[in-house]
Each structure stands twice: as structure tokens, then as C-alpha cells.
Scaffold this motif. Sequence first.
Motif, PDB file in Angstrom:
ATOM      1  N   GLN A 220       0.837  -1.194   0.000  1.00 40.03           N
ATOM      2  CA  GLN A 220       0.000   0.000   0.000  1.00 40.03           C
ATOM      3  C   GLN A 220       0.874   1.246   0.000  1.00 40.03           C
ATOM      4  OE1 GLN A 220      -2.695   0.310   3.310  1.00 40.03           O
ATOM      5  NE2 GLN A 220      -3.733   2.086   2.439  1.00 40.03           N
ATOM      6  N   GLY A 221       0.688   2.103  -0.998  1.00 32.30           N
ATOM      7  CA  GLY A 221       1.444   3.347  -1.118  1.00 32.30           C
ATOM      8  C   GLY A 221       2.774   3.217  -1.837  1.00 32.30           C
ATOM      9  N   TYR A 222       3.191   1.987  -2.116  1.00 31.19           N
ATOM     10  CA  TYR A 222       4.512   1.770  -2.728  1.00 31.19           C
ATOM     11  C   TYR A 222       4.600   2.366  -4.134  1.00 31.19           C
ATOM     12  CZ  TYR A 222       8.588  -0.383  -4.798  1.00 31.19           C
ATOM     13  OH  TYR A 222       9.771  -0.577  -5.442  1.00 31.19           O
ATOM     14  N   ALA A 223       3.632   2.073  -4.994  1.00 34.52           N
ATOM     15  CA  ALA A 223       3.695   2.527  -6.390  1.00 34.52           C
ATOM     16  C   ALA A 223       3.778   4.046  -6.463  1.00 34.52           C
ATOM     17  CB  ALA A 223       2.492   2.010  -7.175  1.00 34.52           C
ATOM     18  N   GLU A 224       3.008   4.710  -5.635  1.00 41.76           N
ATOM     19  CA  GLU A 224       3.029   6.179  -5.631  1.00 41.76           C
ATOM     20  C   GLU A 224       4.386   6.703  -5.171  1.00 41.76           C
ATOM     21  OE1 GLU A 224      -1.095   4.671  -5.201  1.00 41.76           O
ATOM     22  OE2 GLU A 224       0.758   4.269  -4.113  1.00 41.76           O
ATOM     23  N   MET A 225       4.941   6.085  -4.128  1.00 42.61           N
ATOM     24  CA  MET A 225       6.241   6.527  -3.623  1.00 42.61           C
ATOM     25  C   MET A 225       7.337   6.236  -4.639  1.00 42.61           C
ATOM     26  SD  MET A 225       7.900   8.098  -1.240  1.00 42.61           S
ATOM     27  CE  MET A 225       7.115   8.023   0.371  1.00 42.61           C
ATOM     28  N   ALA A 226       7.291   5.094  -5.291  1.00 38.77           N
ATOM     29  CA  ALA A 226       8.301   4.758  -6.298  1.00 38.77           C
ATOM     30  C   ALA A 226       8.258   5.758  -7.453  1.00 38.77           C
ATOM     31  CB  ALA A 226       8.093   3.340  -6.816  1.00 38.77           C
ATOM     32  N   ALA A 227       7.066   6.112  -7.888  1.00 37.35           N
ATOM     33  CA  ALA A 227       6.930   7.102  -8.969  1.00 37.35           C
ATOM     34  C   ALA A 227       7.468   8.454  -8.529  1.00 37.35           C
ATOM     35  CB  ALA A 227       5.463   7.213  -9.397  1.00 37.35           C
ATOM     36  N   ARG A 228       7.177   8.839  -7.294  1.00 36.70           N
ATOM     37  CA  ARG A 228       7.676  10.120  -6.773  1.00 36.70           C
ATOM     38  C   ARG A 228       9.190  10.113  -6.668  1.00 36.70           C
ATOM     39  NH1 ARG A 228       8.529  15.150  -6.834  1.00 36.70           N
ATOM     40  NH2 ARG A 228       9.158  16.033  -4.840  1.00 36.70           N
ATOM     41  N   MET A 229       9.784   9.004  -6.217  1.00 36.17           N
ATOM     42  CA  MET A 229      11.244   8.930  -6.098  1.00 36.17           C
ATOM     43  C   MET A 229      11.910   9.015  -7.466  1.00 36.17           C
ATOM     44  SD  MET A 229      12.107   9.037  -2.986  1.00 36.17           S
ATOM     45  CE  MET A 229      10.706  10.166  -2.843  1.00 36.17           C
ATOM     46  N   GLN A 230      11.309   8.393  -8.479  1.00 36.91           N
ATOM     47  CA  GLN A 230      11.869   8.499  -9.827  1.00 36.91           C
ATOM     48  C   GLN A 230      11.798   9.943 -10.315  1.00 36.91           C
ATOM     49  OE1 GLN A 230      10.601   5.557 -12.630  1.00 36.91           O
ATOM     50  NE2 GLN A 230      11.442   6.660 -14.364  1.00 36.91           N
ATOM     51  N   GLU A 231      10.663  10.587 -10.099  1.00 32.30           N
ATOM     52  CA  GLU A 231      10.502  11.994 -10.488  1.00 32.30           C
ATOM     53  C   GLU A 231      11.516  12.886  -9.756  1.00 32.30           C
ATOM     54  OE1 GLU A 231       7.085  15.497 -10.050  1.00 32.30           O
ATOM     55  OE2 GLU A 231       6.677  13.476  -9.310  1.00 32.30           O
ATOM     56  N   LEU A 232      11.671  12.665  -8.461  1.00 32.83           N
ATOM     57  CA  LEU A 232      12.579  13.465  -7.655  1.00 32.83           C
ATOM     58  C   LEU A 232      14.044  13.224  -8.051  1.00 32.83           C
ATOM     59  CD1 LEU A 232      12.746  15.463  -5.272  1.00 32.83           C
ATOM     60  CD2 LEU A 232      12.843  13.479  -3.751  1.00 32.83           C
ATOM     61  N   ALA A 233      14.401  11.969  -8.273  1.00 33.04           N
ATOM     62  CA  ALA A 233      15.782  11.647  -8.673  1.00 33.04           C
ATOM     63  C   ALA A 233      16.146  12.371  -9.968  1.00 33.04           C
ATOM     64  CB  ALA A 233      15.955  10.144  -8.842  1.00 33.04           C
ATOM     65  N   GLN A 234      15.214  12.412 -10.908  1.00 37.58           N
ATOM     66  CA  GLN A 234      15.469  13.054 -12.197  1.00 37.58           C
ATOM     67  C   GLN A 234      15.752  14.551 -12.058  1.00 37.58           C
ATOM     68  OE1 GLN A 234      11.937  11.898 -14.334  1.00 37.58           O
ATOM     69  NE2 GLN A 234      12.815   9.946 -14.966  1.00 37.58           N
ATOM     70  N   GLN A 235      15.336  15.135 -10.952  1.00 37.67           N
ATOM     71  CA  GLN A 235      15.548  16.564 -10.706  1.00 37.67           C
ATOM     72  C   GLN A 235      16.886  16.840 -10.015  1.00 37.67           C
ATOM     73  OE1 GLN A 235      12.157  17.801  -8.385  1.00 37.67           O
ATOM     74  NE2 GLN A 235      10.700  17.118  -9.939  1.00 37.67           N
ATOM     75  N   GLN A 236      17.594  15.794  -9.574  1.00 37.18           N
ATOM     76  CA  GLN A 236      18.814  15.970  -8.795  1.00 37.18           C
ATOM     77  C   GLN A 236      20.011  16.278  -9.696  1.00 37.18           C
ATOM     78  OE1 GLN A 236      18.406  15.972  -5.343  1.00 37.18           O
ATOM     79  NE2 GLN A 236      16.333  15.792  -6.161  1.00 37.18           N
ATOM     80  N   PRO A 237      20.860  17.204  -9.278  1.00 34.09           N
ATOM     81  CA  PRO A 237      22.097  17.455 -10.026  1.00 34.09           C
ATOM     82  C   PRO A 237      22.926  16.170 -10.107  1.00 34.09           C
ATOM     83  CG  PRO A 237      21.750  19.166  -8.376  1.00 34.09           C
ATOM     84  CD  PRO A 237      20.729  18.088  -8.113  1.00 34.09           C
ATOM     85  N   GLY A 238      23.440  15.876 -11.283  1.00 34.18           N
ATOM     86  CA  GLY A 238      24.276  14.704 -11.483  1.00 34.18           C
ATOM     87  C   GLY A 238      23.526  13.445 -11.877  1.00 34.18           C
TER      88      GLY A 238
END
Length: 107
Positions: free
Chosen positions: A23-41
Motif C-alpha cells: 500500500q502506497g509503494y507505487a506512488e512513492m516509487a513514482a515520486r522517487m523516480q521523479e525526484l531523482a530526475q531533478q537531482q544534479p548529477g
Amino acid sequence: MHETRKMPCYAVIFRSTQTDTQQGYAEMAARMQELAQQQPGFLGLESVRSPEGKGITVSYWQDLPSIRNWKENSEHQTAQRLGKQKWYRDFTIEIAKIESVSHFPQD
């Protein structure tokens, strides 16, 4: 067409086994991918998961300080904590330096 990354670069290899509680995993995984893509490097990400819950995610980074900054990101730390508490039975994280890449078939 294959991705091209400036070499050398680094790969963070995250191997995991999920629990039955997702429960909540898919949403968190999608958010982490989105957030990682915004990180320098950040250079890219690939992820696969078997029907039995075994998964491998490889993220690619320009350098070790970029990886460290991602690990210390507060939203990512929340996801890490929830992963340990709810979503993963076990996981392993490895960091590897990539010196070269080849593709088949050649472009």
C-alpha cells in the motif's frame, strides 16, 4: 538509438525483495523516480521487478557527491525509512564505477 553518458560515471544498483504490504509503494516509487530526475548529477534510471517481488533498479550518476546528495535528500530518506518498515523484506545497495559501455547492435 542508445543512451550515451559521459564516462566514467557511476551506477547505484538497488536489489530488493518486496513484502506482501505494498500500500502506497507505487506512488512513492513514482515520486522517487521523479525526484531523482531533478537531482544534479542524475543521468538515468532502469528498473525491473519479477512477479515474485524481486527487483533491480539501477540509477546512473555523474559522480559520488551526486549520489551522496541523493541519499541525503530528506524526501528520499522518508522513502528509505518506509521501505525498511513496510515495503522491503530485504535489499542490497551497490555502487559501481562505469568506465566504458558497448552496445549490440552498434548504432
